[in-house]
Design an enzyme around this catalytic site. Structure first.
Site, PDB file in Angstrom:
ATOM      1  N   SER A 174       0.906  -1.322   0.055  1.00 13.85           N
ATOM      2  CA  SER A 174       0.042  -0.062   0.080  1.00 13.85           C
ATOM      3  C   SER A 174       0.973   1.171   0.014  1.00 13.85           C
ATOM      4  O   SER A 174       0.350   2.430  -0.249  1.00 13.85           O
ATOM      5  CB  SER A 174      -1.100   0.104   1.120  1.00 13.85           C
ATOM      6  N   ASP A 316       2.068  -6.249   9.624  1.00 11.36           N
ATOM      7  CA  ASP A 316       2.977  -6.145  10.579  1.00 11.36           C
ATOM      8  C   ASP A 316       2.430  -6.875  11.722  1.00 11.36           C
ATOM      9  O   ASP A 316       3.406  -7.860  12.472  1.00 11.36           O
ATOM     10  CB  ASP A 316       3.443  -4.716  10.776  1.00 11.36           C
ATOM     11  N   ARG A 347       9.808 -12.175   5.126  1.00 12.15           N
ATOM     12  CA  ARG A 347       9.446 -12.435   6.584  1.00 12.15           C
ATOM     13  C   ARG A 347       8.824 -13.714   6.739  1.00 12.15           C
ATOM     14  O   ARG A 347       8.737 -14.503   7.645  1.00 12.15           O
ATOM     15  CB  ARG A 347       8.429 -11.382   7.035  1.00 12.15           C
ATOM     16  N   LYS A 416      15.554   0.377  14.105  1.00 16.28           N
ATOM     17  CA  LYS A 416      14.668   0.790  12.947  1.00 16.28           C
ATOM     18  C   LYS A 416      13.334   1.579  13.307  1.00 16.28           C
ATOM     19  O   LYS A 416      12.718   2.549  12.921  1.00 16.28           O
ATOM     20  CB  LYS A 416      14.331  -0.331  11.993  1.00 16.28           C
TER      21      LYS A 416
END
EC number: 2.5.1.19
Length: 432
Positions: A174, A316, A347, A416
Site C-alpha cells: 500500500s 506487521d 518474513r 529501526k
C-alpha cells in the site's frame, strides 16, 4: 555479532507508553515539509527510519528544529515542491517509509529543473518499487533506474506530475499508493487513480487519507478502487500534529500479556487511525481479555485457542500472532500475507525457519503460514537470526514466555522503529 539471551519469564505485568508510530512519523514530517506554514510534530519516533527522512529533508532545504530527546520537531513548510541543487544524492538506508513517498514527491515540478538520486542499503535495492514508478511515469514523471530494472537506486528529475488517469497495482504494497496520493494534490492537474488487483493493507491507506485531511486535503474514493484528487492544491499546516503511539509495536506487549499476564499500553486507543490496533481484536478472538479506552488498550491472559484468519489488513502485527500461536490450543493459520515477502526481509521464510529451530511444526505456503502449538516444556533453546529486521527481533522475544531461554542475534536492529524495546520488555517481565 552482538547477542542477547532472555531467561524464562514467569509472568508479565505493567504499563507501556508507546513510542510514536514509524509510518505516521515519516508521513507527518513529509506533509509538514510540503505544507504552507510551520508545524510542530510531537511524539515523533526517534529511530533510524525517521533519521533518514530528516536527513533527506535537510538536504532538500527544509528547515526544522529537533528537540534534545528527538520527539518534537518544528518543521518550516516550503509550501510546494522541493528545490535542490542538481546532482544531489539521498541515502535512505532501508527506510521504505522514506523511499516511496520521497520518490513521488521529488517528481513534482520545481522552479528550476534538477536531478536527484535516491539510494539505500543493499536490502533496499532488493525491495520492489516498479509499481510506483510505473504509475508516476503515467502522470509524466521523469524517473530512471540506475541499477536493476524495478528497484532502487532511482534518478529523478523534477519535471512535474501532470495528473490524468493512472493505474497502479495494489497487490504488493500500500506504500506505493500512499506515495502517489501524497504527491498528487501538488501536481499540475487533477488525477484519477485506479487500483489494479486487490489493494493490500487498506488500513494504511486510511492513515494516509486521514493525515492528508489534517493537512487540508480531501480525497474522494470509491470502495478503495478509484481515487480522485484535485491538482494545483497546497497542504496547509495544522500548526501542531500529535503522532499516535505505534500500534505495530504495541502488539508484542499485548501478546505477552495474552500469554502470561496483564499489560496496559497507552498512546493508542479505540479511535486510533492505525489498522494495527485491530491486533487486539485478534487476541480477543483467540480468547484473551481485552479492554479498550480512549487512549489505551489493556490485555489480560486467558486460555488461548488457535485461529485460521486472513490477516492481509494487519501484516506487521500478524507476525506477532505467528509467535503467539505456539502458546495456543490447536493450530493457527495466517492467510493472505504474501507481502511479508517484500518487507525488510522475506518474513514468511524467516519466521518459518526460526520457528523450526525452536522445535515448532510449521508449514510455509506462498502466502500463508500454518503453525502447530508447542507445550511450554517442549521449546528448544535457539539462537534466533534476525535478518536485520526489527520486527523479527521483537517477535521472538516472546519465546522467553516458555520454559526455556532464547537468544536474539543482533538485538540492536530494533533501532529501526523501537531502540529501547528490550529495556521496555524487561520492565514488564517478572520472575518471582
Amino acid at each position: 555479532m552482538e547477542k542477547l539471551t532472555l531467561s524464562p519469564i514467569s509472568r508479565i505485568d505493567g504499563e507501556i507508553n508507546l513510542p510514536g508510530s514509524k509510518s505516521l512519523s515519516n508521513r507527518a514530517l513529509l506533509l509538514a515539509a510540503l505544507a504552507k506554514g510551520t508545524t510542530q510534530v510531537t511524539n515523533l519516533l526517534d529511530s533510524d527510519d525517521i533519521r533518514y527522512m530528516l536527513n533527506a529533508l535537510k538536504a532538500l532545504g527544509v528547515n526544522y528544529q529537533l528537540s534534545d530527546d528527538k520527539t518534537v520537531c518544528v518543521v518550516e513548510g516550503i509550501g510546494g515542491a522541493f528545490q535542490w541543487q542538481n546532482g544531489l544524492s539521498l541515502f535512505l538506508g532501508n527506510a521504505g517509509t522514506a523511499m516511496r513517498p520521497l520518490a513521488a514527491a521529488l517528481c513534482l515540478k520545481g522552479d528550476t529543473e534538477s536531478e536527484v538520486i535516491l539510494t539505500g542499503e543493499p536490502r533496499m535495492k532488493e525491495r520492489p518499487i516498479k509499481h510506483l514508478v510505473d504509475a508516476l511515469r503515467q502522470t509524466g514523471a521523469n524517473i530512471q533506474y540506475l541499477e536493476n530494472e524495478g528497484y532502487p537506486p532511482l534518478a529523478i528529475r523534477n519535471q512535474g506530475i501532470f495528473g490524468g488517469k493512472v493505474q497502479i497495482d495494489g497487490s504488493i504494497s500500500s506504500q506505493f499508493l500512499t506515495a502517489l496520493l501524497m504527491a498528487a494534490p501538488l501536481g499540475e492537474g487533477d488525477m484519477e487513480i485506479e487500483i489494479l488487483g486487490e489493494l493490500v493493507s487498506k488500513p494504511y491507506i486510511d492513515i494516509t487519507l486521514a493525515m492528508m485531511k489534517d493537512f487540508g486535503i480531501n480525497v474522494e474514493h470509491y470502495n478503495y478502487q478509484r481515487f480522485l484528487i484535485k491538482g494545483k492544491q497546497y497542504y496547509i499546516s495544522p500548526q501542531t500534529y500529535l503522532v499516535e503511539g505505534d500500534a505495530s509495536s504495541a502488539s508484542y506487549f499485548l501478546a505477552a500479556a495474552a500469554i502470561k499476564g496483564k499489560v496496559k499500553v497507552t498512546g493508542i486507543g479505540r479511535n486510533s487511525i492505525q489498522g494495527d490496533r485491530l491486533f487486539a481484536d485478534v487476541l480477543a478472538q483467540m480468547g484473551a481479555k481485552v479492554t479498550w479506552g480512549e487512549d489505551f488498550i489493556q490485555v489480560e491472559k486467558s486460555e488461548l485457542k488457535g485461529i485460521d484468519m486472513d490477516m492481509n489488513h494487519i501484516p506487521d502485527a500478524a507476525m506477532t500472532i505467528a509467535i503467539t500461536a505456539l502458546f495456543a490450543q490447536g493450530e493457527t493459520v495466517i492467510r493472505n500475507i504474501y507481502n511479508w515477502r517484500v518487507k525488510e526481509t522475506d518474513r514468511l521464510t524467516a519466521i518459518a525457519t526460526e520457528l523450526r529451530k525452536l522445535g515448532a511444526e510449521v508449514e510455509e505456503g506462498e502466502d500463508f503460514i500454518r503453525i502447530q502449538p508447542l507445550a511450554l516444556d517442549k521449546f528448544k533453546h535457539a539462537e534466533i537470526a534476525t535478518y536485520n529486521d526489527h520486527r523479527i527481533a521483537m517477535c521472538f522475544s516472546l519465546i522467553a514466555l516458555s520454559d526455556t531461554s532464547v537468544t536474539i542475534l543482533d538485538p540492536a536492529c530494533t533501532a529501526k522503529t523501537f531502540p529501547t524495546y528490550f529495556s521496555e520488555f524487561e520492565k514488564i517481565s517478572k520472575n518471582q
